[in-house]
Design a protein around this motif. Structure first.
Motif, short mmCIF file in Angstrom:
data_model
loop_
_atom_site.label_atom_id
_atom_site.label_comp_id
_atom_site.label_asym_id
_atom_site.label_seq_id
_atom_site.Cartn_x
_atom_site.Cartn_y
_atom_site.Cartn_z
N ALA A 167 -7.44 1.97 -5.65
CA ALA A 167 -7.48 1.27 -4.36
C ALA A 167 -6.53 1.90 -3.36
N LEU A 209 0.85 -1.19 0.00
CA LEU A 209 0.00 0.00 0.00
C LEU A 209 0.89 1.24 0.00
N VAL A 240 -4.43 -4.22 -0.29
CA VAL A 240 -4.88 -4.24 -1.68
C VAL A 240 -4.54 -5.62 -2.25
N ASP A 291 -10.07 -3.81 -1.94
CA ASP A 291 -9.52 -2.97 -0.87
C ASP A 291 -10.51 -2.97 0.28
#
Length: 133
Positions: A53, A12, A61, A78
């Protein structure tokens, strides 16, 4: 007809779209999808989904690929339940859904573990036979 699946967890951070693009392209190529233009379009779809996302979804994710013969589905999940929507482009964005729609056969959103999963069916890859993938 064979069915192939792959599941990737993506970091992320800002590098997530590029990491997802490279991984997805490698998997699809390994599965026998070799058309460069089609792979480029698949990469754009993955990049847009993962970018959205990371920006709007939060949490973990997940990217999933499914190949059912010549039919390929890319999913990105997500932890946000907010459904993506098309909006007017501006200097900050707003082009992602339009790109996804232009480069795919369609997309849907599903509830997924308290968040959402966006599923995109890619257009068929040229040169891939139903039994090849």
């Amino acid at each position: 007809m064979s069915e192939l699946t792959a599941h990737l967890d993506v970091p992320l951070d800002r590098g997530a779209p590029a990491a997802a693009r490279h991984a997805v392209t490698a998997v699809l190529t390994g599965w026998g999808f070799h058309d460069d233009d089609w792979l480029d379009a698949a990469s754009v779809v993955v990049s847009e989904l993962v970018t959205n996302a990371v920006r709007h979804g939060g949490g973990c994710v997940e990217v999933q690929l499914e190949a059912h013969g010549e039919r390929v589905i890319v999913s990105v999940a997500d932890e946000s339940s907010v459904v993506p929507r098309r909006r007017d482009p501006d200097s900050l964005g707003g082009r992602g859904i339009a790109l996804i729609e232009a480069m795919s056969a369609g997309w849907t959103v599903q509830n997924y573990h308290g968040g959402k999963r966006v599923r995109v069916e890619l257009v068929p890859c040229p040169g891939v036979q139903e039994s090849a993938a």
